[in-house]
Scaffold this motif. Structure first.
Motif, short mmCIF file in Angstrom:
data_model
loop_
_atom_site.label_atom_id
_atom_site.label_comp_id
_atom_site.label_asym_id
_atom_site.label_seq_id
_atom_site.Cartn_x
_atom_site.Cartn_y
_atom_site.Cartn_z
N PRO A 127 0.78 -1.18 0.24
CA PRO A 127 0.24 0.50 0.42
C PRO A 127 0.83 1.54 0.33
N SER A 128 1.38 2.07 -1.67
CA SER A 128 1.74 3.37 -1.17
C SER A 128 0.82 4.30 -1.56
N THR A 183 -3.60 3.71 4.81
CA THR A 183 -3.02 2.58 5.72
C THR A 183 -3.61 2.10 6.67
N SER A 184 -4.23 2.99 7.76
CA SER A 184 -4.95 3.26 8.97
C SER A 184 -5.98 3.53 9.51
N ILE A 232 -7.71 -3.65 5.40
CA ILE A 232 -6.66 -2.96 6.55
C ILE A 232 -6.48 -2.87 8.78
N GLU A 255 -4.09 -4.12 10.71
CA GLU A 255 -3.28 -3.35 11.62
C GLU A 255 -3.77 -4.06 13.28
#
Length: 1032
Positions: free
Chosen positions: A808-809, A814-815, A911, A915
């Protein structure tokens, strides 16, 4: 000294009065004011009726005040200074004292619209604009005079270089030299006007008005009652219908036969009561069409219509309409306050204009003003009246039409902003639909009766008025009637863009005049808002340039080529950084440079204004060549031209080129007096059209456009790689459109750009605009059409090109910390599993959709799914609203919504699980590193060690010194004896016992050694035991 007035002047005035046509006088000199008295006297003698009224227009100062007491004070001061002799009465002050004068500042000229005067005086020539010229001249009745006062000039050609007030608005920081092309054409056109005389302040006619030499008195055609033919016809019509109600009383108010016929046509449609008619009246300015409409509306009230709505671009436009509704009521013997009440507007913008009339004579009836874009208020309407329909955009007019009686009225050519898109497109559609059978067309406009009325006879003056035809030619007002037909439509790829030389275009030569009229015809045909001031802007503004798209030109035929498309471009920018910073700190934007100043204000950026760019002011395509790709071809060629692809820009060119100086006509004029000077169009002019290959382009960084935001227009500019940076939050009251500004960066090596984005330097600003627009969709743009909003945002909704294994870029989410709580995720999961209603997650949708439209959630959606998300999440609309917008059933919308939510939930779940995984405790990993020695080598080494050990052992066993300790010394006899004791055989144990012969001392030494080693072992054992005890 008394002097005889030139007889030709008197003849011109008397001829005008006899034929009901106007005359014009231009008086040059500082004492020109005094001659007004003489001209007014001659007019009064020629006119049989009362003394002619005078309208006096000025910029800001009159020499004598228009206020009685102030004027008396001024006269007293002049007498004290000795400048006024009390014995000799000044004829001008007597003229002013005698009354009948209306004074008007140019800036207040709107208030004189609809009034009629016998004479109009225009002073302060530098403050005149084409709009003011048309507006003031239009108020003069037939037989009246227009007098233009000019201060003394050494030569008429000095008008060409006169600095006009409006030039101040045309100047910008980088373009400060305004040219006087409009004045040059104005003066040359005066020479061709048969009813215009140019004189000095002693009433000597100048050579430019040589056409006046041959003037002769004209006879007038009248019958025994002193009526002309048209007046006789009107009188007969009034007598015929005098007994009919409500037609009889209303027709008596009509001034011309055309107007009478128009009122009869309107009343026929009203009395039909089928509510299936559309009646359109078309006329030039001052033909009495608003008055005819007003009388017809009064007739509709008398016929019992309850709900009548009237609309126009502004309530000011309806002043005449409401005035004649009240005159109609007077004719029908309705009394104000008893039978009806007039309601004025409280809105300060509308300046106390009438907005409603309530009638209670028969039953409750109302005539109500609505704004053009408020078509949803028309549910109970029986009659809708649209005045000045050409000044309202076509889509808005279409939305106003419906299953009720509709009266449309439009100015074909005029000075208050007009266009032909209405008469060219809408009327054509209405006519076609009225001829179609009712069953074949399922439309509110099908099966309707369509009638068209054209009023050609002027109310104030007789037809064929020379001043009217001069003004129409000068200001290109009637060009709409002369749109030339195109002989052939070439493919857009064969067409070329040409630069138009404005000096030649406005030189008043026969061919260039024809070309100008054709260019203006395209403007009027394509745009709903045109005004004569545009002509002066085209002519004089230093930053403006004109381009035309022409098909292949056949040079063997000597005629003007067909114009397919016109583009007007304004060069902007090159503003100093200092000015930009000052403008930002003052919060004030100067005139001109629209795009740089708006950009500077929106992004608080002071670098952008220093760049140079071009703004496309107008682009107009020939009406019969619409949607065939000519506009696109013109924009493409223009972009390529400014990028230097058509003519390469090199520094050597720039250094070597010398600007061709603008030819000053004043220098060319012969040094002669005014009375001998003769003015003719210039002959030393460059070519009218220049091919773009032959002209060096300006070096630009961008091209921009500003326009009223509609889906078609936006998509057109988007197709040509233009992107928006500003959309106004307040809609236009007339069009209901937002102002939009778009920009296209050009290939330019002067600007450093990081990355290979197609938007170049504009990229970061464009992203910022999209973020702001996304946030504003819930407030200012809440009712914007979803297709338009989607086109503006242009979101990435297809992420299938991304590999699923990719990390993931690229700025993706991402959070979920701080965005979604575990409870939110639970609710989302419940909805996507069909365990909860969509209302449960409505609070999450805006957050989710904002993230999605910022391209932080790489989830592929269909266009329909993304549209539903936009309406619910960004515009905060309910499902019933979306049903009407997207034209889908409720269930389909909810189905699209849940599908998109499932996809988004899947990504968010991924996601969240990553986490959670990252927070779990983990065993420390043992790092297994490979040995330096391989297994085979290790085994070989070990085998070698073992072999060496065994070899050493065997060798030590066979060592004689080692075996010596077991030797039996000198006792062979004892050994034999022992053998003999066993009868010569070995015992079963295999041992023989022989007594040793070693001394005691030797034995004792050995014992001691062994005892010590035993003690040491027991000590070690004991210590280890005590250690264990301590540990326990």
């Amino acid at each position: 000294m008394r002097k005889k007035v030139d007889e030709r002047i008197r003849t011109l005035i008397e001829n005008g009065v006899k034929t009901r046509q106007r005359s014009m006088f231009v008086i040059i000199g500082d004492k020109s004011r005094d001659q007004i008295v003489n001209l007014h006297y001659m007019l009064s003698k020629a006119v049989i009726k009362s003394r002619p009224t005078v309208l006096w227009c000025y910029k800001d100062k009159l020499e004598l005040s228009s206020h009685k007491k102030k004027r008396a004070k001024q006269v007293k001061k002049l007498m004290q200074r000795g400048l006024l002799d009390p014995e000799k009465v000044d004829p001008f002050s007597l003229f002013v004292e005698s009354g009948g004068l209306t004074y008007c500042l140019y800036k207040d000229s709107e208030r004189i619209l609809g009034n009629t005067f016998g004479m109009c005086v225009l002073q302060d020539f530098e403050a005149l604009t084409p709009n003011l010229l048309a507006r003031t001249i239009e108020t003069v009745e037939g037989g009246g005079l227009i007098v233009l006062l000019l201060r003394s000039l050494s030569s008429l050609t000095s008008l060409y270089t006169m600095v006009m007030d409006v030039h101040e608005r045309f100047r910008t920081e980088s373009h400060s030299e305004a040219a006087g092309r409009f004045n040059e054409r104005f003066l040359l056109s005066l020479a061709s006007c048969k009813a215009c005389v140019i004189m000095d302040d002693e009433l000597n006619i100048l050579p430019i008005s040589s056409h006046i030499r041959s003037i002769t008195p004209v006879p007038v055609k009248e019958d025994s009652e002193g009526l002309s033919e048209a007046e006789r016809d009107l009188k007969n019509l009034k007598e015929q219908l005098s007994e009919d109600f409500p037609v009889g009383p209303l027709i008596k108010k009509c001034c011309t036969l055309d107007q009478g016929k128009a009122v009869i046509t309107f009343l026929d449609a009203i009395l039909d009561k089928a509510l299936r008619s559309t009646v359109v009246s078309l006329a030039a300015r001052g033909r009495g069409k608003s008055a005819a409409l007003g009388l017809a509306v009064a007739g509709a009230i008398a016929a019992g219509y309850s709900n009548i709505f009237v609309t126009a671009p502004s309530p000011d436009n309806l002043k005449t309409l409401f005035e004649f509704i009240c005159k109609g009521f007077d004719a029908l013997e309705y009394k104000e306050h008893i039978d009806y009440d007039v309601v004025k507007s409280t809105n300060p913008e509308f300046k106390k204009a009438t907005v409603r009339i309530n009638i209670y004579r028969q039953h409750r009836q109302t005539i109500q003003y609505i704004q053009p874009h408020e078509h949803e208020k028309l549910s109970q309407v029986e009659l809708l009246v649209v005045d000045e329909a050409a000044a309202i955009p076509l889509p808005v007019v279409k939305s106003l039409l419906g299953p009720y009686l509709v009266f449309l009225s439009s100015t074909v050519n005029g000075y208050e902003g007009t266009g032909r898109s209405l008469s060219l497109k809408l009327l054509q559609q209405l006519e076609e639909q009225s001829q179609m059978p009712t069953k074949s067309v399922e439309n509110s406009l099908s099966g309707r009766l369509f009638k068209k009325i054209e009023l050609s006879e002027s109310i104030r003056y007789a037809s064929g008025d020379p001043i009217e035809s001069w003004l129409n030619t000068l200001l290109c007002l009637d060009v709409a009637n002369s749109i030339p037909n195109i002989s052939r439509l070439p493919p857009p790829t064969e067409c070329d863009l040409y630069y138009v030389n404005r000096d030649t275009l406005f030189s008043y030569h026969k061919d260039s005049e024809l070309f100008l009229q054709r260019m203006m015809a395209l403007y009027v045909a394509s745009h709903y808002k045109n005004s004569p001031n545009d002509l002066q802007l085209m002519a004089d503004a230093p930053a403006h340039h004109l381009f035309v798209l022409l098909g292949p030109v056949d040079e063997s035929k000597n005629h003007l080529p067909d114009i397919l498309c016109v583009i007007q471009v304004c060069l902007e920018g090159q503003i100093s950084r200092k000015s930009a910073i000052k403008s930002l700190s003052d919060g004030h934007q100067p005139f001109g440079d629209q795009i740089p100043w708006k950009f500077c204000e929106q992004f608080q950026d002071t670098v952008f204004p220093t760049l140079s760019g071009a703004r496309i002011v107008r682009i107009a395509t020939h009406p019969s060549a619409m949607r065939l790709g000519y506009g696109s071809a013109a924009v493409e060629l223009l972009t390529r031209y400014f990028e230097g692809q058509l003519t390469p820009i090199s520094e050597i060119d720039v250094e070597n080129t010398v600007e061709t100086p603008y030819v000053r006509v004043t220098e060319a004029a012969e040094k002669v007096s005014l009375l001998e000077e003769n003015i003719k169009p210039r002959t030393d002019l460059p070519h009218l059209l220049v091919h773009l290959h032959e002209r060096r382009p300006e070096k630009l960084h961008y091209i921009g456009v500003s326009f009223g935001l509609t889906l078609d227009l936006f998509r057109f500019w988007r197709r040509h790689k233009f992107a928006p940076f500003y959309i106004g939050q307040i809609q236009s009251t007339v069009t209901g459109e937002h102002t939009c500004m778009v920009l296209k960066p050009l290939n330019n090596d002067e600007i450093e750009v990081s990355g290979s984005d197609q938007w170049g330097f504009f990229g970061p600003f464009y992203q910022d605009f999209k973020r702001r627009f996304t946030r504003l969709l819930g407030s200012s743009f809440r009712t914007m059409e979803y297709k338009l909003a989607m086109s503006i945002l242009d979101p990435k909704i297809n992420f299938q090109d991304l590999e699923p294994t990719m990390p993931p870029s690229n700025g993706f989410l991402t959070s979920l910390n701080g965005i979604f709580s575990p409870h939110d995720m639970k609710r989302l999961e419940a909805y996507t599993s069909n365990l909860a209603d969509f209302h449960m997650i409505l609070d999450l949708v805006p957050i989710l959709v904002h993230q999605y439209y910022q391209e932080k959630l790489p989830v592929t959606l269909s266009y329909a799914q993304a549209s539903v998300l936009l309406c619910i999440g960004l515009q905060n609309q309910n499902i019933s609203y979306i049903e009407g917008e997207i034209k889908l059933e409720r269930q389909q919308i909810l189905s699209l919504f849940i599908k998109s939510m499932k996809k988004l939930h899947k990504y968010l779940y991924g996601i969240a699980s990553k986490e959670i995984e990252s927070t779990l405790p983990r065993l420390r990993e043992i790092v297994m590193e490979p040995h330096t020695i391989s297994v085979d080598e290790d085994l070989n080494d070990a085998a070698k060690q073992v072999e060496d050990g065994m070899k050493a052992k065997t060798e030590s066993l066979l060592d004689p010194d080692f075996l010596q300790q077991y030797a039996i010394a000198d006792r062979e006899a004892d050994f034999e004896k022992a053998l003999q004791n066993g009868s010569g055989k070995l015992p079963s144990g295999g041992l023989l016992s022989v007594k040793s012969s070693r001394t005691k001392m030797e034995k004792h030494g050995k014992q001691e050694k062994s005892h010590k080693s035993g003690e040491k072992r027991s000590k070690d054992h004991h210590s280890s035991k005590s250690n264990k005890k301590r540990k326990s």
